[in-house]
Scaffold this motif. Structure first.
Motif, PDB file in Angstrom:
ATOM      1  N   TRP A  97      21.825  20.433  42.046  1.00 46.14           N
ATOM      2  CA  TRP A  97      22.097  21.638  41.250  1.00 46.14           C
ATOM      3  C   TRP A  97      23.591  21.936  41.238  1.00 46.14           C
ATOM      4  O   TRP A  97      24.173  22.217  40.189  1.00 46.14           O
ATOM      5  CB  TRP A  97      21.294  22.809  41.827  1.00 46.14           C
ATOM      6  CG  TRP A  97      21.574  24.113  41.171  1.00 46.14           C
ATOM      7  CD1 TRP A  97      21.118  24.535  39.958  1.00 46.14           C
ATOM      8  CD2 TRP A  97      22.400  25.157  41.671  1.00 46.14           C
ATOM      9  NE1 TRP A  97      21.603  25.795  39.675  1.00 46.14           N
ATOM     10  CE2 TRP A  97      22.399  26.190  40.721  1.00 46.14           C
ATOM     11  CE3 TRP A  97      23.139  25.329  42.837  1.00 46.14           C
ATOM     12  CZ2 TRP A  97      23.115  27.376  40.897  1.00 46.14           C
ATOM     13  CZ3 TRP A  97      23.834  26.501  43.021  1.00 46.14           C
ATOM     14  CH2 TRP A  97      23.825  27.518  42.055  1.00 46.14           C
ATOM     15  N   SER A 133      25.765  19.899  38.981  1.00 42.99           N
ATOM     16  CA  SER A 133      25.671  20.208  37.546  1.00 42.99           C
ATOM     17  C   SER A 133      26.534  21.396  37.143  1.00 42.99           C
ATOM     18  O   SER A 133      26.648  21.702  35.955  1.00 42.99           O
ATOM     19  CB  SER A 133      24.215  20.481  37.168  1.00 42.99           C
ATOM     20  OG  SER A 133      23.780  21.737  37.689  1.00 42.99           O
ATOM     21  N   SER A 156      25.138  25.814  34.630  1.00 44.08           N
ATOM     22  CA  SER A 156      23.883  25.102  34.451  1.00 44.08           C
ATOM     23  C   SER A 156      22.772  26.083  34.107  1.00 44.08           C
ATOM     24  O   SER A 156      22.728  27.206  34.581  1.00 44.08           O
ATOM     25  CB  SER A 156      23.536  24.374  35.755  1.00 44.08           C
ATOM     26  OG  SER A 156      22.253  23.816  35.667  1.00 44.08           O
ATOM     27  N   SER A 157      21.843  25.615  33.252  1.00 48.75           N
ATOM     28  CA  SER A 157      20.710  26.466  32.899  1.00 48.75           C
ATOM     29  C   SER A 157      19.586  26.350  33.928  1.00 48.75           C
ATOM     30  O   SER A 157      18.674  27.156  33.941  1.00 48.75           O
ATOM     31  CB  SER A 157      20.199  26.104  31.506  1.00 48.75           C
ATOM     32  OG  SER A 157      19.758  24.753  31.504  1.00 48.75           O
ATOM     33  N   ALA A 158      19.644  25.330  34.773  1.00 47.88           N
ATOM     34  CA  ALA A 158      18.625  25.146  35.809  1.00 47.88           C
ATOM     35  C   ALA A 158      18.778  26.233  36.872  1.00 47.88           C
ATOM     36  O   ALA A 158      19.897  26.596  37.244  1.00 47.88           O
ATOM     37  CB  ALA A 158      18.765  23.776  36.446  1.00 47.88           C
TER      38      ALA A 158
END
Length: 119
Positions: free
Chosen positions: A115, A118, A2-4
């Motif tokens: 999070w 994802s 995930s880019s978060a």
């Protein structure tokens, strides 16, 4: 991946650890009158699996990498074990406090779980 960014879970981790600690104590306490072997195995599972299995990015030291939903499941197992064992082994007041702690932990864990889901 995930880019978060990983959410700040310092408060949640304190509640999570308290609930885990209760699970590690209450579960063998509840099981020992029925089976010492099950009591010992419960500690091995409750401490061993989260130590062995972790999601990269969630922990620094990853022994066996697992996807985020597995980490969520491991935390849920700890929460359920803490509550169920407290109700089985302890006075109703203590079990109620553990239930409230587990519920607070669950709510505080939600950003981290989003999070992890994802990953």
């Amino acid at each position: 991946m995930s880019s978060a960014p990983r959410p700040d879970d310092r408060v949640a981790s304190a509640f999570r650890f308290a609930t885990e600690l209760i699970a590690w104590i209450a579960t063998p306490w509840a099981l020992a009158p029925h089976s010492v072997l099950l009591a010992v195995l419960s500690v091995v599972v409750l401490i061993g699996l989260p130590t062995l299995l972790s999601t990269p990015g969630d922990k620094r030291n990853v022994i066996v990498a697992v996807p985020g939903p597995v980490t969520i499941l491991l935390v849920l197992v700890q929460l359920v074990a803490a509550v169920a064992a407290a109700w089985a082994a302890w006075h109703v007041f203590a079990a109620a406090l553990v239930s409230v702690l587990a519920l607070l932990t669950l709510v505080l864990e939600l950003p981290r779980w989003r999070w992890l889901a994802s990953l």
